[in-house]
Write a protein that holds these residues in place. Sequence first.
Motif, PDB file in Angstrom:
ATOM      1  N   TRP A   1       0.827  -1.201   0.000  1.00 48.03           N
ATOM      2  CA  TRP A   1       0.000   0.000   0.000  1.00 48.03           C
ATOM      3  C   TRP A   1       0.867   1.258   0.000  1.00 48.03           C
ATOM      4  O   TRP A   1       0.560   2.229  -0.690  1.00 48.03           O
ATOM      5  CB  TRP A   1      -0.943   0.011   1.193  1.00 48.03           C
ATOM      6  N   ALA A   2       1.945   1.258   0.784  1.00 48.28           N
ATOM      7  CA  ALA A   2       2.823   2.430   0.848  1.00 48.28           C
ATOM      8  C   ALA A   2       3.485   2.683  -0.502  1.00 48.28           C
ATOM      9  O   ALA A   2       3.586   3.835  -0.945  1.00 48.28           O
ATOM     10  CB  ALA A   2       3.870   2.254   1.940  1.00 48.28           C
ATOM     11  N   ALA A   3       3.933   1.631  -1.162  1.00 45.20           N
ATOM     12  CA  ALA A   3       4.550   1.792  -2.488  1.00 45.20           C
ATOM     13  C   ALA A   3       3.529   2.358  -3.476  1.00 45.20           C
ATOM     14  O   ALA A   3       3.843   3.256  -4.265  1.00 45.20           O
ATOM     15  CB  ALA A   3       5.104   0.459  -2.980  1.00 45.20           C
ATOM     16  N   ALA A   4       2.310   1.848  -3.429  1.00 47.76           N
ATOM     17  CA  ALA A   4       1.257   2.361  -4.315  1.00 47.76           C
ATOM     18  C   ALA A   4       0.931   3.809  -3.967  1.00 47.76           C
ATOM     19  O   ALA A   4       0.773   4.650  -4.866  1.00 47.76           O
ATOM     20  CB  ALA A   4       0.010   1.489  -4.211  1.00 47.76           C
ATOM     21  N   ALA A   5       0.836   4.119  -2.683  1.00 46.15           N
ATOM     22  CA  ALA A   5       0.528   5.484  -2.249  1.00 46.15           C
ATOM     23  C   ALA A   5       1.585   6.458  -2.750  1.00 46.15           C
ATOM     24  O   ALA A   5       1.252   7.559  -3.219  1.00 46.15           O
ATOM     25  CB  ALA A   5       0.420   5.549  -0.727  1.00 46.15           C
ATOM     26  N   TYR A   6       2.836   6.065  -2.680  1.00 47.20           N
ATOM     27  CA  TYR A   6       3.924   6.923  -3.141  1.00 47.20           C
ATOM     28  C   TYR A   6       3.728   7.267  -4.617  1.00 47.20           C
ATOM     29  O   TYR A   6       3.793   8.432  -5.019  1.00 47.20           O
ATOM     30  CB  TYR A   6       5.272   6.231  -2.928  1.00 47.20           C
ATOM     31  N   SER A   7       3.462   6.272  -5.402  1.00 48.60           N
ATOM     32  CA  SER A   7       3.255   6.463  -6.837  1.00 48.60           C
ATOM     33  C   SER A   7       2.029   7.337  -7.117  1.00 48.60           C
ATOM     34  O   SER A   7       2.065   8.233  -7.964  1.00 48.60           O
ATOM     35  CB  SER A   7       3.101   5.097  -7.500  1.00 48.60           C
TER      36      SER A   7
END
Length: 192
Positions: free
Chosen positions: A21-27
Amino acid sequence: MSLGEREKAAGATKPTAQEAWAAAAYSILISVAETYHAVITYKELGEEIQRRTGIRTKALLQNWITPVLGRVVREAHRRGDPPLTALVVHTGDGKVGTGYAEVLTVAGKPPVEGEMEREHHAAEARLACYRRFCRDLPPDGGRPALAPRLQATVERRRRRVEKPPQVCGRCFVQLPSTGVCDSCGQSHSRRE
């Protein structure tokens, strides 16, 4: 190395839901920062995170989004990116959440005093995001701005304060909206 890849290399075999989720949120937040003065609500971000990762939860948004955004704050700081979480606001009032304090903590700065000071700090942080990721900034480099919903609220309040109430010239009491004094019954023309 991305946030998920870095955590994976540190020993995890498969990213956890929060890592994904954090990786997706960053993007997602970088995409938001590509549009000058754009923001995203917590709800929109939560839905898009789950859509992109395919990892769904029935937990209330406020129970899982804060730790995810905490990871984003730390990763942005590590990469030297501006605090992308400043782009995330509440649907109802357009304000950043109280978790925004982590931006200051990670940067080694003291906490801000008061809600509006926090909002102005977030506006400056958003401008830094736009300056880093947006290709269509105004020629002057842009200006910090409150989120649109919050700005509209501030302007409404300012207009109310700027327009003083009408007062009866005889009794010196505030007139009701009818323009007729409750004390003496005299009718006063309404000012526009």
